[in-house]
Design a protein around this motif. Structure first.
Motif, short mmCIF file in Angstrom:
data_model
loop_
_atom_site.label_atom_id
_atom_site.label_comp_id
_atom_site.label_asym_id
_atom_site.label_seq_id
_atom_site.Cartn_x
_atom_site.Cartn_y
_atom_site.Cartn_z
N ALA A 101 0.84 -1.21 0.00
CA ALA A 101 0.00 0.00 0.00
C ALA A 101 0.87 1.25 0.00
O ALA A 101 0.57 2.22 -0.73
CB ALA A 101 -0.93 -0.01 1.22
N ALA A 102 1.93 1.26 0.80
CA ALA A 102 2.83 2.42 0.84
C ALA A 102 3.50 2.63 -0.51
O ALA A 102 3.60 3.77 -1.01
CB ALA A 102 3.88 2.23 1.93
N TYR A 103 3.93 1.54 -1.14
CA TYR A 103 4.57 1.65 -2.46
C TYR A 103 3.58 2.16 -3.50
O TYR A 103 3.92 3.02 -4.33
CB TYR A 103 5.15 0.30 -2.88
N CYS A 104 2.36 1.64 -3.47
CA CYS A 104 1.33 2.11 -4.41
C CYS A 104 1.02 3.59 -4.19
O CYS A 104 0.84 4.35 -5.15
CB CYS A 104 0.05 1.29 -4.25
N TYR A 105 0.95 4.00 -2.94
CA TYR A 105 0.69 5.40 -2.64
C TYR A 105 1.82 6.28 -3.18
O TYR A 105 1.58 7.34 -3.78
CB TYR A 105 0.54 5.60 -1.13
N TYR A 106 3.04 5.83 -3.00
CA TYR A 106 4.21 6.59 -3.46
C TYR A 106 4.25 6.68 -4.99
O TYR A 106 4.64 7.70 -5.55
CB TYR A 106 5.47 5.91 -2.92
N LYS A 107 3.85 5.61 -5.67
CA LYS A 107 3.97 5.53 -7.13
C LYS A 107 2.70 5.94 -7.88
O LYS A 107 2.68 5.96 -9.10
CB LYS A 107 4.32 4.09 -7.55
N ARG A 108 1.63 6.30 -7.17
CA ARG A 108 0.34 6.53 -7.82
C ARG A 108 0.35 7.69 -8.81
O ARG A 108 -0.45 7.71 -9.74
CB ARG A 108 -0.75 6.72 -6.77
N ASN A 109 1.22 8.68 -8.65
CA ASN A 109 1.24 9.85 -9.52
C ASN A 109 2.60 10.09 -10.16
O ASN A 109 2.95 11.22 -10.47
CB ASN A 109 0.85 11.12 -8.73
N ASP A 110 3.35 9.02 -10.39
CA ASP A 110 4.70 9.25 -10.93
C ASP A 110 4.72 9.45 -12.44
O ASP A 110 5.77 9.73 -13.02
CB ASP A 110 5.66 8.12 -10.51
N GLY A 111 3.57 9.30 -13.10
CA GLY A 111 3.48 9.55 -14.53
C GLY A 111 4.05 8.44 -15.38
O GLY A 111 4.04 8.52 -16.60
N LEU A 112 4.52 7.39 -14.79
CA LEU A 112 5.07 6.27 -15.53
C LEU A 112 4.00 5.18 -15.66
O LEU A 112 2.87 5.34 -15.21
CB LEU A 112 6.31 5.73 -14.82
N ALA A 113 4.38 4.08 -16.25
CA ALA A 113 3.45 2.97 -16.43
C ALA A 113 2.96 2.43 -15.08
O ALA A 113 1.88 1.86 -14.99
CB ALA A 113 4.10 1.86 -17.22
N ALA A 120 -0.54 1.20 -9.83
CA ALA A 120 -0.44 1.55 -8.40
C ALA A 120 -1.73 2.20 -7.92
O ALA A 120 -2.22 1.89 -6.83
CB ALA A 120 0.75 2.47 -8.18
N SER A 121 -2.29 3.10 -8.72
CA SER A 121 -3.55 3.76 -8.32
C SER A 121 -4.68 2.76 -8.20
O SER A 121 -5.52 2.86 -7.30
CB SER A 121 -3.92 4.83 -9.35
N ALA A 122 -4.72 1.79 -9.11
CA ALA A 122 -5.78 0.78 -9.07
C ALA A 122 -5.62 -0.16 -7.88
O ALA A 122 -6.60 -0.60 -7.27
CB ALA A 122 -5.80 -0.01 -10.37
N LYS A 123 -4.38 -0.49 -7.55
CA LYS A 123 -4.12 -1.42 -6.45
C LYS A 123 -4.25 -0.79 -5.07
O LYS A 123 -4.55 -1.48 -4.10
CB LYS A 123 -2.71 -2.00 -6.58
N LEU A 124 -3.99 0.50 -4.99
CA LEU A 124 -3.91 1.18 -3.69
C LEU A 124 -5.11 0.92 -2.77
O LEU A 124 -4.91 0.53 -1.61
CB LEU A 124 -3.68 2.68 -3.88
N PRO A 125 -6.35 1.11 -3.23
CA PRO A 125 -7.45 0.91 -2.28
C PRO A 125 -7.55 -0.51 -1.75
O PRO A 125 -7.92 -0.73 -0.59
CB PRO A 125 -8.70 1.29 -3.07
#
Length: 196
Positions: free
Chosen positions: A83-95, A100-105
């Motif tokens: 969850a922490a990794y997904c939160y960190y990567k959710r807006n990085d603009g990469l693939a 990450a945004s989909a997995k986070l919740p």
């Protein structure tokens, strides 16, 4: 195709972790929850002397306390990290950001449910684990002293033991429901990676 995407995508390392957390959470749920309808009726059988049921219950609880907390701990930590990794990567603009945004919740929900399992176990189940052990030891001490089953000490121990058994059995279904929800959240989080 989906499995190739999962294992080679930007969050490929999530797949083995999510498979492990899903399987472990499911095993934890099944093994714990099935105690109430399968094991507990035998331990509650009035035809079996309470001191034997008590000893079996103590062994069962001791085994459960060795196996289930580490399983739940692994799932809790793994879901927190994901969850922490997904939160960190959710807006990085990469693939990775879409995945990450989909997995986070789902990873966050799975983490919260594993924490809830721990809280439920410590606040609701553990006191009854202790009551069962104390009542069992009271019965066994009475038997070792040679007291009859009709003695006040043994009758009190048997009553306390049977009452604690009934409460433990009913409350274990609540814990099982939380554990099942955690297993489902883990499974959905894994499926999200397959769908992207």
């Amino acid at each position: 195709m989906a499995s190739a995407l999962i294992m080679t995508g930007p969050l490929w390392f999530f797949t083995p972790i999510q498979v492990a957390t899903t399987v472990i959470a499911g095993m934890n749920c099944g093994a714990s929850t099935l105690q109430s309808p399968l094991t507990w009726p035998l331990l509650q059988d009035e035809a079996i002397p309470a001191q034997y049921s008590g000893k079996q219950t103590e062994w069962l609880l001791h085994g459960s306390e060795i196996i289930f907390p580490p399983f739940n701990g692994v799932c809790t930590v793994a879901n927190l990290v994901m969850a922490a990794y997904c939160y960190y990567k959710r807006n990085d603009g990469l693939a990775t950001s879409a995945i990450a945004s989909a997995k986070l919740p789902y990873t966050a929900l799975a983490f919260a449910l594993h924490v809830a399992t721990t809280v439920y176990t410590l606040t609701i189940m553990a006191p009854y684990n202790q009551k069962l052990k104390v009542a069992s030891r009271k019965i066994n001490a009475s038997v070792e002293k040679g007291e009859e089953k009709s003695s006040a000490t043994q009758q009190e121990g048997i009553r306390e033991f049977r009452d604690a058994q009934a409460v433990w059995k009913a409350r274990n279904y609540g814990r099982g429901a939380v554990m099942l929800a955690a297993a489902v959240a883990n499974a959905v989080a894994l499926k999200v990676s397959a769908g992207l």
